[in-house]
Design a protein around this motif. Sequence first.
Motif, mmCIF file in Angstrom:
data_model
loop_
_atom_site.group_PDB
_atom_site.id
_atom_site.type_symbol
_atom_site.label_atom_id
_atom_site.label_comp_id
_atom_site.label_asym_id
_atom_site.label_seq_id
_atom_site.Cartn_x
_atom_site.Cartn_y
_atom_site.Cartn_z
ATOM 1 N N LEU A 1 -12.353 -17.066 -19.167
ATOM 2 C CA LEU A 1 -13.373 -17.564 -18.246
ATOM 3 C C LEU A 1 -12.800 -17.812 -16.854
ATOM 4 N N SER A 2 -11.558 -18.301 -16.799
ATOM 5 C CA SER A 2 -10.915 -18.493 -15.510
ATOM 6 C C SER A 2 -10.716 -17.161 -14.791
ATOM 7 N N ALA B 1 -10.655 -4.561 -1.670
ATOM 8 C CA ALA B 1 -11.509 -5.100 -2.735
ATOM 9 C C ALA B 1 -10.848 -4.914 -4.103
ATOM 10 N N ILE B 2 -10.277 -3.742 -4.326
ATOM 11 C CA ILE B 2 -9.622 -3.460 -5.612
ATOM 12 C C ILE B 2 -8.401 -4.370 -5.789
ATOM 13 N N ALA B 3 -7.634 -4.556 -4.719
ATOM 14 C CA ALA B 3 -6.457 -5.430 -4.785
ATOM 15 C C ALA B 3 -6.864 -6.864 -5.119
ATOM 16 N N MET B 4 -7.932 -7.349 -4.481
ATOM 17 C CA MET B 4 -8.408 -8.705 -4.763
ATOM 18 C C MET B 4 -8.936 -8.809 -6.188
ATOM 19 N N ALA B 5 -9.608 -7.748 -6.660
ATOM 20 C CA ALA B 5 -10.174 -7.754 -8.011
ATOM 21 C C ALA B 5 -9.086 -7.814 -9.082
ATOM 22 N N ILE B 6 -7.871 -7.395 -8.726
ATOM 23 C CA ILE B 6 -6.747 -7.457 -9.674
ATOM 24 C C ILE B 6 -6.005 -8.789 -9.554
ATOM 25 N N THR B 7 -5.751 -9.223 -8.321
ATOM 26 C CA THR B 7 -4.918 -10.413 -8.110
ATOM 27 C C THR B 7 -5.665 -11.731 -8.315
ATOM 28 N N PHE B 8 -6.917 -11.807 -7.918
ATOM 29 C CA PHE B 8 -7.652 -13.077 -8.010
ATOM 30 C C PHE B 8 -7.777 -13.573 -9.453
ATOM 31 N N PRO B 9 -8.155 -12.703 -10.416
ATOM 32 C CA PRO B 9 -8.232 -13.184 -11.807
ATOM 33 C C PRO B 9 -6.879 -13.672 -12.330
#
Length: 211
Positions: free
Chosen positions: A11-12, A50-58
């Motif tokens: 969930l995080s 966007a792809i980089a953030m989608a990998i690193t943020f989670p």
Amino acid sequence: MQNFRKRDFVLSALIGEAVAWLLFVMVRVNAPELPIPSGLATTLASLNTAIAMAITFPLIASLGLFAIYFISKKVIVLYQAAKFVQVGVLNTFIDLGVLNFLILFSGIAEGLAFTIFASISFTAAVINSYYWNKYWTFKEKESAQAKEFAQFLFVSIIGLFINVGVASVIVNVVGAPEGVAPGVWANVGKLIGIAFSLIWNFIGYKFWVFK
């Protein structure tokens, strides 16, 4: 003390993923108005970013929560507060996302319309907040009850006045500094309003609604 479970990790990470894409959309919408060099604005609004953030943020969200779990063995409330903050971040971007959509759709970023838009966006964030905080942050297992939801609404309505009131004062009374676009200043005002209401909401939810 709450235990760290696989569900918390998932969930995080889901929150981190949602925030990454909401942030990307907001930057892409506001890129022309951001007070930064055009090259940097283009980079921030690119699909690769966007792809980089989608990998690193989670990863940052889930690993950060996992680290705080161990720290919270000495400060018990810290783990619960960390989950509340993560939900709060998601609520913030839902709030800002809806607000920016309404501003983009109408072309209005100040005055009475802004106050109405800010109220609508806050309401969307509050609905999201209720379910995340009830079933994840505070781990209430019972189904929603009329009394509990009424208490939640009471706390949230006060939070609404704090959120929208502070944002409206900053946007409509203080006004945007010279050189800052109204759309960007609207987001600044909303962020400050969110910060004030977040503190009130945590106290109200923890010690009264989901006690």
